[in-house]
Design an enzyme around this catalytic site. Structure first.
Site, PDB file in Angstrom:
ATOM      1  CE1 TYR A 181      -2.505  -4.527   8.298  1.00 56.33           C
ATOM      2  CE2 TYR A 181      -3.173  -2.287   7.721  1.00 56.33           C
ATOM      3  CZ  TYR A 181      -2.926  -3.778   7.369  1.00 56.33           C
ATOM      4  OH  TYR A 181      -3.343  -3.778   5.730  1.00 56.33           O
ATOM      5  CG  ASN A 198      -7.916  -4.822   0.382  1.00 57.37           C
ATOM      6  OD1 ASN A 198      -7.060  -3.318   0.896  1.00 57.37           O
ATOM      7  ND2 ASN A 198      -7.430  -5.822   0.854  1.00 57.37           N
ATOM      8  CG  HIS A 209      -1.656  -1.141   1.325  1.00 54.63           C
ATOM      9  ND1 HIS A 209      -2.676  -0.995   0.316  1.00 54.63           N
ATOM     10  CD2 HIS A 209      -1.628  -2.171   2.212  1.00 54.63           C
ATOM     11  CE1 HIS A 209      -3.798  -1.983   0.982  1.00 54.63           C
ATOM     12  NE2 HIS A 209      -3.107  -2.732   1.917  1.00 54.63           N
TER      13      HIS A 209
END
Ligand code: NDP
Length: 485
Positions: free
Chosen positions: A337, A127, A54
């Site tokens: 993350y 997504n 990303h």
């Protein structure tokens, strides 16, 4: 009045920005010239680590508005009143390419939204596809490496790309979406967002539900053909960034209508697949969509690096009454993350304005660390001191909601030919529209034509299990593009 030009220390620079201190007019430079060293050393450090995935993205502020009451499903404060608005920041992205890669790449698109709620930040890290390539998180680094560059040639590599996918057939549903026209959206505005994972929401009575979330584009779905996407990669690689920025600037605010699908625990036990399997969707017919909100993007960031590049989303950033499910990929994302943000931005990344909760943060034991810029709770004790009481809010109890037991054991989730069922259904859905089945075959063929013959043969077999007609169409066009000797 024009600002005074200074160095990073605030000292005015004189007589102009470009005068360097040197010996005489043409001699070597002086180490004492802090202004030059200040400028060059800052420039040398402008880049922070790129996101491994990303990396290329675009962002905008907006709001989420509750349109329909779902307090029977979820007790989160931001959902408690129809009409209530919550400020948001959304970042769209491609997945596999580097920060300078073309926006038109055939790739899933990230669709991450941070809601600055009165109960802390809620990050919806979605997504534009309702499923994913894996359901065993240990495969993620292997999978991503095969979609990036070959370690020797530093080129994208059709052999490793397809070798991985056909060796791991749980990927086939997502691969079929990726190589349909939805794999190259015409803009970030004209695509949907999906939670993909199952989440667990509960109401204030303690009743709970498995939930899937869908953000359906009010602009409609619009896609590029493979050829249009290829051309845009050369003529305007940043077209999606341009499209989003210009539309918001012009007051043409994109929006998405938000829906949930829900399942009770009993329904989940009866479902023909596991709700923790990220490669599966929930049929619309069996689990109807229920509208609850609207997301509107109406404000461009003032500064790309400060707000978009430093935006840090994490599925672990959640609010009361919204919890992760036991989906193993989601469970691993809960770790990964935040770990990435600590690496890229430092341990105090939630102090960066775009990431900062509006609630204020009070956790007196979490102190210090690089780039502490919020006052660090001043003289307050750095532990839970007995003479400094704190309040603990009580939410409905989850103790009886899901009960897990069993031995700790290694487990690799293999499902066999059942992998292909939902991809086959998708192929039928594509058949409802002109050219969609043909485009899927074409898009695969032009890509797999670059692979070696044995890999191509495995790709034909893989798609034949979705539909023999699809496998044959891919084989025919691939062999026309790369004839066998
Ligand atoms: P439905 O016929 O009720 O739904 C089909 C869904 O497919 C549509 O609602 C739309 O979802 C999506 N769709 C339509 N055109 C395309 C396209 N060109 N490319 C990709 N997706 C498209 O059937 P089911 O719910 O039983 O699903 C059948 C198949 O549809 C699934 O196997 C899955 O591959 C695909 N699908 C299903 C979704 C779901 O949540 N059930 C979501 C997306 C795809 P949308 O409105 O979200 O655009």
């Amino acid at each position: 009045m024009a600002p005074t030009f200074t160095n990073s220390n605030g000292c005015p620079i004189t007589p102009d920005a470009f005068a360097t201190q040197r010996v005489g007019k043409h001699g070597p430079l002086l180490l004492q010239d802090f202004n030059l060293i200040d400028s060059l050393s800052h420039f040398d450090r402008e880049r922070i680590p790129e996101r491994v995935v990303h990396a290329k993205g675009s962002g905008a502020y907006g709001y989420f508005e509750v349109t329909d009451d779902i307090t029977d499903v979820c007790g989160a404060g931001f959902l408690d009143t129809v009409g209530k608005k919550t400020k948001t920041f959304t970042r769209f992205s491609t997945v596999g390419g580097e920060a300078g890669s073309p926006d038109s790449a055939r790739d899933p698109r990230g669709f991450a939204t941070k809601l600055y709620t009165e109960e802390g930040n809620l990050d919806l890290v979605y997504n534009n596809t309702p499923v994913f390539f894996i359901r065993d998180p240990s495969k993620f680094p292997h999978f991503i490496h095969t979609q990036k560059r070959n370690p020797q040639t530093h080129l994208k590599d059709a052999n490793m790309f397809w070798d991985y996918l056909v060796s791991n057939p749980e990927s086939v549903h997502q691969v079929s979406i990726l190589f349909s026209d939805r794999g190259t959206p015409a803009s970030y505005r004209e695509m949907n967002g999906y939670s993909g994972h199952t989440y667990k929401w509960s109401n204030k009575k303690g009743e709970w539900f498995y939930v899937q979330v869908h953000f359906i584009s009010d602009q409609g779905i619009k896609n590029l053909t493979n050829e249009e996407a290829g051309k845009l990669a050369g003529s305007n690689p940043d077209f999606a960034q341009e499209d989003l920025f210009k539309n918001i600037k012009a007051g043409n605010f994109p929006s998405w209508t938000c829906y949930i699908q829900t399942m009770t625990q009993e329904q989940a036990k009866q479902a023909p697949f596991s709700v923790f399997d990220l490669t599966k969707v929930w049929s619309h017919k069996d689990y109807p969509m229920r509208r609850f909100g609207k997301l509107v993007l109406n404000e461009n960031p003032k500064n790309y690096f400060a707000e978009v590049e430093q935006a840090a989303f994490a599925p672990s950033h959640t609010v009361p009454y919204m919890e992760p499910s036991a989906d193993p990929v989601l469970q691993s994302r809960l770790f990964s993350y935040n770990d990435t943000h600590r690496h890229r931005l430092g341990v105090n990344y939630t102090q960066i304005p775009v990431n900062c909760p509006i609630t204020g943060v009070f956790n007196p034991h979490m102190r210090d660390g690089a780039m502490t810029v919020n006052g660090n709770l001043g003289s307050h004790p750095n532990y839970l001191a007995s003479d400094q009481p704190v309040e603990f809010k009580q939410f409905s109890l989850q103790e009886d909601q899901e009960v897990w037991e069993g031995a700790a054991c290694p487990f690799h989730w293999v499902a066999g030919d059942a992998e292909f069922e939902q991809a086959s259904k998708l192929y039928e859905v594509l058949g409802r529209y002109p050219n969609q089945q043909r485009n899927l075959a074409h898009n695969v063929a032009v890509h797999v034509a670059a692979a070696d013959a044995p890999i191509q043969d495995r790709v034909f077999e893989y798609f034949s299990k979705v539909s023999p007609k699809l496998g044959q169409a891919i084989q025919k066009e691939t062999l026309e593009l790369s004839p066998r000797k």
